[in-house]
Scaffold this active site. Structure first.
Site, short mmCIF file in Angstrom:
data_model
loop_
_atom_site.label_atom_id
_atom_site.label_comp_id
_atom_site.label_asym_id
_atom_site.label_seq_id
_atom_site.Cartn_x
_atom_site.Cartn_y
_atom_site.Cartn_z
N ASN A 145 0.77 -1.36 -0.21
CA ASN A 145 -0.02 0.01 0.10
C ASN A 145 0.82 1.23 0.01
O ASN A 145 0.40 2.36 0.15
CB ASN A 145 -0.99 -0.09 1.31
CG ASN A 145 -0.10 -0.02 2.54
OD1 ASN A 145 1.06 0.11 2.57
ND2 ASN A 145 -0.97 0.26 3.66
N HIS A 147 3.21 1.87 2.04
CA HIS A 147 3.86 2.44 3.38
C HIS A 147 5.31 2.40 3.46
O HIS A 147 5.79 1.48 3.03
CB HIS A 147 2.91 1.68 4.76
CG HIS A 147 3.37 0.21 5.04
ND1 HIS A 147 2.43 -0.51 5.69
CD2 HIS A 147 4.70 -0.30 4.49
CE1 HIS A 147 3.12 -1.56 5.81
NE2 HIS A 147 4.27 -1.83 5.09
N GLU A 152 1.04 4.42 7.14
CA GLU A 152 -0.02 3.98 6.31
C GLU A 152 -0.42 5.33 5.40
O GLU A 152 -0.12 6.24 5.85
CB GLU A 152 -1.19 3.53 7.07
CG GLU A 152 -0.74 2.31 8.04
CD GLU A 152 -0.59 0.95 7.33
OE1 GLU A 152 0.31 0.77 6.28
OE2 GLU A 152 -0.88 -0.33 7.93
P1 PGA Z 1 8.20 -6.91 3.11
O1 PGA Z 1 7.44 -5.68 3.57
O2 PGA Z 1 9.62 -6.82 2.97
O3 PGA Z 1 7.64 -8.16 4.00
O4 PGA Z 1 7.47 -7.05 1.60
C1 PGA Z 1 7.76 -4.33 3.45
C2 PGA Z 1 7.22 -3.55 4.36
O5 PGA Z 1 6.04 -3.93 4.68
O6 PGA Z 1 7.56 -2.41 4.53
#
Ligand code: PGA
Length: 252
Positions: A145, A147, A152
């Site tokens: 998303n 973030h 968020e």
């Molecule tokens: P991920 O998460 O490395 O497990 O894809 C990235 C994040 O949410 O910042």
């Protein structure tokens, strides 16, 4: 490197996630060689795993020391007991802290306090970062998303370390670790976007086709608080490190 890519934020595309992780680890090793007391900003997640593995390997080979460094993680869940194996503190302990010579008393994450104590804990974290002179080198992942940390969509560009409510997409992505969405904490403390932007250098890694769409939005769209990673545009020293899959929608 693909010189034809027109993005708002500098990026380098590597043939694989492993190659990107090696490049980031190499940069960090060079920086530490010149300045051993570096202050690091560090992420958790799947993305940095090969990077931490490479740091561990370099350390075992006698090629990298974090003995004089300090680290600040981006975020921590609330609602878990201290020492919970699913906490980011425990994850960092396994993936990095137990593998290298970073002194335990200079590894920092927000404490998983009761929500009522989160404002005080957030101020303490910001104060700690200030006391060591700020973050020199910050590594980030990016959520589907957009973030960064647990900022968020809708997080303010000027936001500081604070309590946040996690979005449905973030909770879904954490469900595996917690054995089901219903067990994922709903709240966390995260460094703010303003806090992140004060780091002197920022590197962002994103790998795999599941990140292609958000990478395209973050790197090519007008910066917007709806895509927190896009707010990195304009930082004096920021670079995305991608693999071919996460970069597949760039340059179209
Ligand atoms: P991920 O998460 O490395 O497990 O894809 C990235 C994040 O949410 O910042």
């Amino acid at each position: 490197m693909s010189p034809t890519l027109r993005t708002r934020i500098a990026c380098t595309v590597y043939p694989s996630a492993g190659a990107a992780a090696l490049a980031v680890a190499d940069e960090l090793r060079a920086r530490l060689a010149g300045y051993p007391s570096l202050v690091l900003g560090l992420p958790t997640g799947n993305t940095p795993v090969p990077f931490y593995q490479e740091l561990s390997r370099l350390h075992r080979a006698g090629l990298l020391s974090l003995a004089q460094a300090t680290s600040f993680n981006l975020d921590e869940y609330l609602g878990l007991a201290p020492g919970d194996p699913r906490s980011f503190r425990a994850w960092m302990q396994t993936q990095l802290f137990s593998q290298v010579d970073l002194p335990a008393n200079r590894t920092h994450l927000p404490d998983p306090v009761e929500p009522a104590a989160a404002p005080e804990e957030s101020r303490r974290y910001e104060q700690l970062i200030r006391e060591v002179g700020g973050i020199d080198w910050m590594l980030l992942g990016i959520g589907r998303n957009g973030h960064i940390g647990f900022n968020e969509p809708g997080s303010a560009r000027t936001s500081r370390t604070r309590l946040v409510e996690l979005e449905a997409k973030t909770i879904a992505d954490a469900a595996k670790t917690f054995g089901g969405e219903q067990h994922v904490p709903r709240r966390a403390i995260t460094m703010g976007i303003g806090t992140i932007l004060e780091a002197r250098a920022i590197r962002v890694m994103a790998f795999g086709s599941a990140k292609a769409e958000i990478v395209q939005r973050a790197l090519t769209a007008e910066p917007t608080e709806l895509v927190p990673a896009s707010l990195l545009a304009g930082h004096a020293d920021v670079r995305f490190l991608l693999d071919a899959e996460s970069a597949q929608l760039l340059g179209q």
